[in-house]
Design an enzyme around this catalytic site. Structure first.
Site, PDB file in Angstrom:
ATOM      1  N   GLU A  43       4.870  -4.307   0.614  1.00 20.49           N
ATOM      2  CA  GLU A  43       4.020  -4.334  -0.580  1.00 20.49           C
ATOM      3  C   GLU A  43       3.317  -5.681  -0.701  1.00 20.49           C
ATOM      4  OE1 GLU A  43       6.467  -3.076  -3.894  1.00 20.49           O
ATOM      5  OE2 GLU A  43       6.503  -1.025  -3.130  1.00 20.49           O
ATOM      6  N   CYS A  52       2.652   1.588   3.998  1.00 15.72           N
ATOM      7  CA  CYS A  52       3.865   2.412   4.015  1.00 15.72           C
ATOM      8  C   CYS A  52       4.683   2.175   5.289  1.00 15.72           C
ATOM      9  CB  CYS A  52       3.505   3.890   3.963  1.00 15.72           C
ATOM     10  SG  CYS A  52       2.719   4.404   2.442  1.00 15.72           S
ATOM     11  N   GLU A  54       5.988   4.407   7.257  1.00 17.66           N
ATOM     12  CA  GLU A  54       5.623   5.307   8.362  1.00 17.66           C
ATOM     13  C   GLU A  54       4.470   4.735   9.165  1.00 17.66           C
ATOM     14  OE1 GLU A  54       6.051   5.975   5.191  1.00 17.66           O
ATOM     15  OE2 GLU A  54       6.765   8.020   4.834  1.00 17.66           O
ATOM     16  N   CYS A  85       3.546  10.209   2.440  1.00 14.78           N
ATOM     17  CA  CYS A  85       2.373  10.353   1.573  1.00 14.78           C
ATOM     18  C   CYS A  85       1.200  10.941   2.369  1.00 14.78           C
ATOM     19  CB  CYS A  85       1.985   9.003   0.966  1.00 14.78           C
ATOM     20  SG  CYS A  85       1.107   7.917   2.099  1.00 14.78           S
ATOM     21  N   CYS A  88      -0.304   8.743   5.154  1.00 12.91           N
ATOM     22  CA  CYS A  88       0.554   8.669   6.345  1.00 12.91           C
ATOM     23  C   CYS A  88       0.503   9.976   7.131  1.00 12.91           C
ATOM     24  CB  CYS A  88       1.982   8.330   5.953  1.00 12.91           C
ATOM     25  SG  CYS A  88       2.163   6.612   5.429  1.00 12.91           S
TER      26      CYS A  88
HETATM   27  N1  THU Z   1       5.762   4.424   0.523  1.00 16.57           N
HETATM   28  C1  THU Z   1       6.069   4.518   1.843  1.00 16.57           C
HETATM   29  O1  THU Z   1       6.518   3.548   2.459  1.00 16.57           O
HETATM   30  N2  THU Z   1       5.871   5.707   2.453  1.00 16.57           N
HETATM   31  C2  THU Z   1       5.339   6.813   1.859  1.00 16.57           C
HETATM   32  O2  THU Z   1       5.099   7.798   2.512  1.00 16.57           O
HETATM   33  C3  THU Z   1       5.071   6.797   0.431  1.00 16.57           C
HETATM   34  C4  THU Z   1       5.218   5.504  -0.266  1.00 16.57           C
HETATM   35  C5  THU Z   1       5.962   3.144  -0.160  1.00 16.57           C
HETATM   36  C6  THU Z   1       4.700   2.473  -0.609  1.00 16.57           C
HETATM   37  C7  THU Z   1       5.205   1.635  -1.753  1.00 16.57           C
HETATM   38  O3  THU Z   1       5.695   0.412  -1.242  1.00 16.57           O
HETATM   39  C8  THU Z   1       6.367   2.419  -2.318  1.00 16.57           C
HETATM   40  O4  THU Z   1       6.725   3.349  -1.308  1.00 16.57           O
HETATM   41  C9  THU Z   1       6.061   3.150  -3.606  1.00 16.57           C
HETATM   42  O5  THU Z   1       4.928   3.909  -3.497  1.00 16.57           O
END
Ligand code: THU
Length: 131
Positions: A43, A52, A54, A85, A88
């Site tokens: 983040e 993310c 993935e 998400c 991804c």
């Molecule tokens: N996040 C992921 O790492 N992968 C996903 O497929 C969905 C969201 C992370 C992004 C962010 O740091 C946190 O999860 C909340 O959205």
């Protein structure tokens, strides 16, 4: 925990940088010749720059020349386990719809193929460019 890909995803989860959402994610991806790569969510204080887990795992593989990904394990700390998400899904689709996606939450687990998660991916024909 017999699955080495799960072990890698859990290691990555422990390294997640998620001070804003507090939602930590670890992901590990395997190629058809058994190579494994992993990533965590990273983040940023400028929230939209977050990447993310993935996508970081895929990027780690691509940087080492991997393309034929067959299996992805995602680990989160909440139930129900979250599927990847939309962004991804599209990035993963670049390397084929057959990818097996396994997501682990605190106690629950879910599985899909990438094709089931993204039945209508964006595509275009790069050989017929416009003017
Ligand atoms: N996040 C992921 O790492 N992968 C996903 O497929 C969905 C969201 C992370 C992004 C962010 O740091 C946190 O999860 C909340 O959205």
């Amino acid at each position: 925990m017999a699955d080495p890909l799960e072990r890698l995803a859990r290691t990555a989860l422990a390294h997640a940088h998620a001070p804003y959402s507090r939602f930590r994610v670890g992901a590990a991806i395997e190629t058809d010749d058994g190579r494994r790569f992993f990533g965590c969510n990273v983040e940023n204080v400028s929230y939209g720059l977050t990447v993310c887990a993935e996508r970081n795992a895929v990027a780690a593989g691509v940087a080492e020349g991997a393309r034929r990904f067959v299996r992805l394990v995602i680990v989160t700390e909440q139930d129900p386990p979250a599927p990847p998400c939309g962004a991804c899904r599209q990035v993963l689709m670049e390397f084929g719809p057959e990818l097996e996606v396994r997501t682990l939450g605190r106690t629950e687990e879910r599985r899909w193929t990438l094709a089931a998660l993204l039945p209508a991916p964006f595509r275009f024909d790069a050989t017929t460019k416009g003017s």
